[in-house]
Enzyme design. Structure first.
Site, PDB file in Angstrom:
ATOM      1  N   GLY B  53       0.825  -1.199   0.000  1.00 43.59           N
ATOM      2  CA  GLY B  53       0.000   0.000   0.000  1.00 43.59           C
ATOM      3  C   GLY B  53       0.857   1.245   0.000  1.00 43.59           C
ATOM      4  N   SER B  54       0.345   2.330  -0.556  1.00 49.14           N
ATOM      5  CA  SER B  54       1.057   3.602  -0.475  1.00 49.14           C
ATOM      6  C   SER B  54       0.818   4.221   0.897  1.00 49.14           C
ATOM      7  CB  SER B  54       0.585   4.533  -1.582  1.00 49.14           C
ATOM      8  OG  SER B  54       1.019   4.022  -2.817  1.00 49.14           O
ATOM      9  N   GLY B  55       1.523   5.320   1.162  1.00 49.13           N
ATOM     10  CA  GLY B  55       1.397   5.974   2.461  1.00 49.13           C
ATOM     11  C   GLY B  55       2.556   5.656   3.377  1.00 49.13           C
ATOM     12  N   HIS B  56       3.483   4.810   2.913  1.00 47.75           N
ATOM     13  CA  HIS B  56       4.655   4.455   3.721  1.00 47.75           C
ATOM     14  C   HIS B  56       5.927   5.079   3.167  1.00 47.75           C
ATOM     15  CE1 HIS B  56       1.952   1.581   5.459  1.00 47.75           C
ATOM     16  NE2 HIS B  56       1.852   0.873   4.346  1.00 47.75           N
ATOM     17  N   LYS B 104       5.669  -7.700   2.656  1.00 47.48           N
ATOM     18  CA  LYS B 104       5.391  -7.516   4.078  1.00 47.48           C
ATOM     19  C   LYS B 104       4.207  -8.406   4.468  1.00 47.48           C
ATOM     20  CE  LYS B 104       4.796  -2.959   3.979  1.00 47.48           C
ATOM     21  NZ  LYS B 104       4.769  -2.824   2.501  1.00 47.48           N
ATOM     22  N   ASP B 109      -1.330  -8.090   1.035  1.00 47.85           N
ATOM     23  CA  ASP B 109      -0.099  -8.165   0.239  1.00 47.85           C
ATOM     24  C   ASP B 109       0.226  -9.601  -0.125  1.00 47.85           C
ATOM     25  OD1 ASP B 109       1.461  -5.265   0.514  1.00 47.85           O
ATOM     26  OD2 ASP B 109       0.070  -5.681   2.129  1.00 47.85           O
ATOM     27  N   HIS B 219      -0.283   1.420   9.647  1.00 49.59           N
ATOM     28  CA  HIS B 219      -1.496   1.736   8.889  1.00 49.59           C
ATOM     29  C   HIS B 219      -2.492   2.504   9.727  1.00 49.59           C
ATOM     30  CE1 HIS B 219       0.226  -1.766   6.861  1.00 49.59           C
ATOM     31  NE2 HIS B 219      -0.212  -1.193   5.777  1.00 49.59           N
TER      32      HIS B 219
END
Ligand SMILES: Nc1ncnc2c1ncn2[C@@H]1O[C@H](COP(=O)(O)OP(=O)(O)O)[C@@H](O)[C@H]1O
Ligand SMILES: Nc1ncnc2c1ncn2[C@@H]1O[C@H](COP(=O)(O)OP(=O)(O)O)[C@@H](O)[C@H]1O
Ligand SMILES: [Mg+2]
Ligand SMILES: [Mg+2]
Ligand SMILES: [Mg+2]
Ligand SMILES: [Mg+2]
Lengths: 203, 333, 333, 203
Positions: B53-56, B104, B109, B219
């Site tokens: 996911g994006s945001g990391h 991860k 994922d 998250h």
């Protein structure tokens, strides 16, 4: 013997997509409590994509249309629900003959549920969407009516509230996962109720 | 919600576009935006593909480049990418020596990479292996559950496996090496604030002025427990003791101490946590041989940090030190 | 206030201790904590000394090392350091070729560095020159006022002057070079939140959910005006147009585009701003030849960013590209 | 002829340090409005350091003690106020004979104010502490009483409110600096009132 017409398929997909959109905020809210707050957005992205592709899909025979819809969900939903909901529809399409009776549908449905469990490496009682799919399967096998099955699905979603999660993001919370409805379970119950009200209107 | 953005539906694509423009010497973005890849591939090298996911950010695209990843697949914010992304990325960067997916441990994922690996095998017969990271000790481990999350330790795995790949190690060797590094890493996170997912528009969890979330992931999911905000030393003590206990035998071992910010916490506080954690680990006889401090594995604008201890022997230290040239980590080249 | 700290009175010293432990291969901390210095000096090189209030990390200590600064003097949070710090730092790193003080244009910094330079001249007869940075166009310039603030452009000055010093340029040449780079830099900042000074315990300014501070500096001081929060594109447009207007002739020029986070804003948003700013500058015929994106000149935990455009000719680009090895900027070595 | 005894000096420094500590929050609050919110903390750090050094300082002759106190302020306050307030006391010490009359004090005070203005490259009317120091100097020259001077200092601090700042951090705010009292001006007025109440009690 039942045969879902191309128009029926259109109507079903459209109704599901609009129900998901209408409930996206509620689903996300559930996911915010014990997950990462994206379930509604994920499902909406997927069903919107399927609805956008409806002309192509509806032109196919039902099994092919279901498979393609499932693949579309896999390619657009992402997250945990994408592969799971996508696998459900892909497998249903693979297993369903073009014409089917209740027994045939029940068998295909069971295989789709089994494929979801295999994909998720999960089983009933772990606070996931399987906790709605398995009771639906049992109700189908028991000969319950479409309306009854939808009611059972709704009750099964409610019944995820007291469960301690051992699969999915909610499992990271341990004890804190207790007391909240599983968002994936809520989604499946929602789709079941949409399908039921469509099919009940059928002659 | 206050973010520098034009809209929740375009934040990701615009940010990715800016990222690839800013680092055009190192990476390119696939035409459809499905993956970021290394500008120049190295034929005969095993291809390393990660994503999530994006945001990391900078994880994972910020680690694409010489000595680390060959491609990264960005999903929607906090939503794993879809199998077509991994398949296309793998096909674009595979030069014949096979592909290692670094994943991860989140079911989203794992399942999406699983599907991608199955498709790769069906379609092209390409050699694909998967490596799962799960370094977060805040989650109880068990065979019958999802198990532990992959968090900041993923960076350590990607760096070391990336260096070995650059040096010519084969696919099986890299998978085994990655598993070894993953087993040597333990992480623990604490949040002082929630993050706000752009599409949601409000904080994922509410938290009071005097509270913290202990044992959080990346998250904005609630942690293991809510606790009163404590001093940095008290917080670090509980984090580090947990890590040491989980690692078992640590005295006399060399280690990398990685203090990772979650996005909303400035360096001043992270270095203070480094100071605190170092003293605690040294008290257990650990030799802090390497340090990394900064916001590398983030959760949007969440305030807080994670502490990762990675026990590294001389071979692994040498791979850590090997040249790397990516947007976010760069040394020796 | 929520910070990872043990107390407002120790946050600075503990953070500095952690910083120097984490980067012991590059820097050391003077015994009394008055300055951070480069571990190995280069005899015959002009010594570059900077400093200022803390809370802007990694500025300045994070830029001590090969190819950049020789020493940095950290003041209390947002308070300029005192003359004894600069004097002791200069004495510690002067190898005979003289000392250049690089000072951001705040009266506190200017006066304290002035006093230090006077003391150096009185005490040791050492050659000391001062270089003032003042790149912030949010402030109206005038001979009769404090003038413009030195903000993110200071990094660009320190990098380029640092490279030239490493290559052997003399004191007068470095001062002239620094002034040239400073004149080529323009910055503008916007804040979405205030920061919280540890000793104050509460945000420096109050700001509503739908508001932003336009034209802020790096101390949580209010900006030129309060405005309704706008889209990233609209914000970037006003910032970039102001910069272009102030620079004058920009078409056909090579430039570095530096999008700087203030501490509480994650990379996802900074890269989005890069994307937006790049398009605007390119629209004016600027060639974005280099990019830097990240939180380098911060204001504690403030959310927001500044945009800096530095017009760099080939000589200056080469100095920008020259090897640098510091805690926060590192390439080529 | 006046001669400030070592005990008087002690009492004065102690009273100033505790007044600064008591008012630190108010001073910081003023600085938060148009500066960077550290002025109270800066002044307190400096006066605490001077007070901590009191035994050493009080052992010196008054001019030396003032110079040393000023240097201590320079080395501990930092920011803009450190060099300015420090320079004031350093210069006062440098210019003041051990025994002085009103004219001698007035002359030394004027030189100290001039040194502050030189250090700050500033003049009256820019919304800084000079807007209190210059009126105090004028009042001294006019032969006003100690109490009157303190009152004038307080009024001068108030009078900084409508000024548009052109020096100091507040100048960065342009028009927005109008309507707030300058923190440095408030500090100087505070110190003046402490000195006045001490000296008024003198026989
Ligand atoms: N292993 C699994 N088996 C079955 N269902 C699962 C599994 N993991 C997650 N789920 C379902 O997925 C839902 C979460 O979906 P979503 O929020 O879209 O993805 P993510 O968790 O990746 O953010 C959960 O509520 C749960 O019902
Ligand atoms: N050039 C100057 N001349 C005179 N006084 C000044 C000047 N610059 C600042 N000041 C004074 O210093 C005060 C601020 O002190 P302080 O907050 O401690 O330092 P800083 O502004 O560096 O944070 C202002 O209120 C003003 O009275
Ligand atoms: Mg979710
Ligand atoms: Mg998700
Ligand atoms: Mg200050
Ligand atoms: Mg101040």
């Amino acid at each position: 013997m039942t045969r879902l017409s191309s128009d029926d398929f259109r109507a079903l997909v459209t109704a599901m997509a609009s129900a998901v959109a209408d409930n996206a905020e509620r689903l996300t809210e559930l996911d915010r409590a014990i997950g990462d707050g994206d379930h509604g957005a994920n499902m909406q992205r997927g069903f919107d994509a399927v609805a956008a592709d409806l002309d192509t899909l509806a032109a196919k025979p039902l099994p092919e249309a279901l498979k393609a819809a499932g693949m579309k969900l896999v390619m657009t939903v992402g997250g945990a629900s994408g592969p799971l909901v996508g696998t459900f529809f892909m497998t249903l399409g693979k297993e369903l003959p073009e014409e089917f009776d209740r027994a045939g549908f029940t068998e295909a449905f069971s295989k789709a549920v089994a494929a979801v469990a295999a994909r998720g490496k999960s089983h009933q009682g772990q606070k996931t969407l399987l906790d709605v799919l398995f009771p639906m399967q049992a109700a189908l096998e028991d000969g319950k009516s479409v309306g009854e099955i939808a009611t059972i699905a709704g009750q099964a979603a409610e019944a995820t509230i007291p469960i301690l999660a051992t699969r999915g993001r909610a499992s990271f919370l341990g004890e804190r996962s207790i007391g909240h409805m599983d968002p994936g379970a809520a989604s499946v119950a929602l789709l079941a109720s949409v399908a039921a009200s469509m099919l009940e209107q059928q002659p | 919600m206050k973010k520098l953005m034009n809209g929740a539906d375009t934040i990701l694509s615009e940010s990715l576009a800016g990222f690839t423009q800013a680092h055009a010497d190192i990476v390119t973005l696939d035409g459809s935006g499905k993956f970021v890849r290394r500008r120049e591939l190295r034929p005969g090298k095993v291809a390393l593909v990660s994503g999530g996911g994006s945001g990391h950010e900078p994880l994972h695209a910020g680690f694409v480049g010489i000595g680390m990843l060959d491609a990264a697949c960005p999903g929607q914010v906090f939503t794993s990418p879809t199998p077509d992304q991994m398949v296309e990325a793998a096909q674009a960067v595979d030069t014949g020596a096979g592909v290692l997916f670094i994943v991860k441990n989140y079911e989203g994922d794992v399942m999406n990479f699983d599907m991608a690996a199955e498709m790769m095998a069906d379609m092209t017969g390409a050699q694909v292996q998967q490596l799962i990271t799960n370094d977060d000790i805040a989650v109880e481990d068990s065979l019958f559950t999802t198990g532990r999350r992959g968090v900041a330790g993923t960076l350590v795995v990607e760096k070391i496996v990336g260096a070995a790949a650059e040096q010519g190690m084969d696919l099986a060797g890299l998978k085994a090496l990655g598993e070894r590094v993953n087993r040597a890493c333990r992480s623990f996170g604490v949040a002082l604030s929630s993050c706000t997912v752009p599409a949601a528009g409000k904080p994922t969890f509410d938290i009071g002025e005097g509270e913290m979330e202990f044992g959080v992931g990346i998250h904005g999911e609630p942690g293991r427990r809510r606790a009163p905000l404590a001093t940095a030393d008290a917080i670090a003590a509980e984090m580090c003791e947990g890590i040491v206990k989980d690692l078992g035998q640590v005295a006399g071992r060399n280690a990398l101490l990685f203090v990772n910010g979650f996005g909303g916490t400035p360096l001043m506080e992270l270095y203070l946590m480094h100071h605190s954690a170092r003293r605690l680990f040294e008290g257990h006889g650990v030799q802090i041989a390497r340090s990394l401090t900064g916001s590398y594995v983030t959760a949007l604008d969440m305030a807080g940090c994670s502490i990762t201890l990675a026990l590294l022997d001389d071979d692994l230290l040498a791979l850590w030190d090997a040249p790397v040239r990516t947007a976010a980590l760069r040394w020796g080249v």
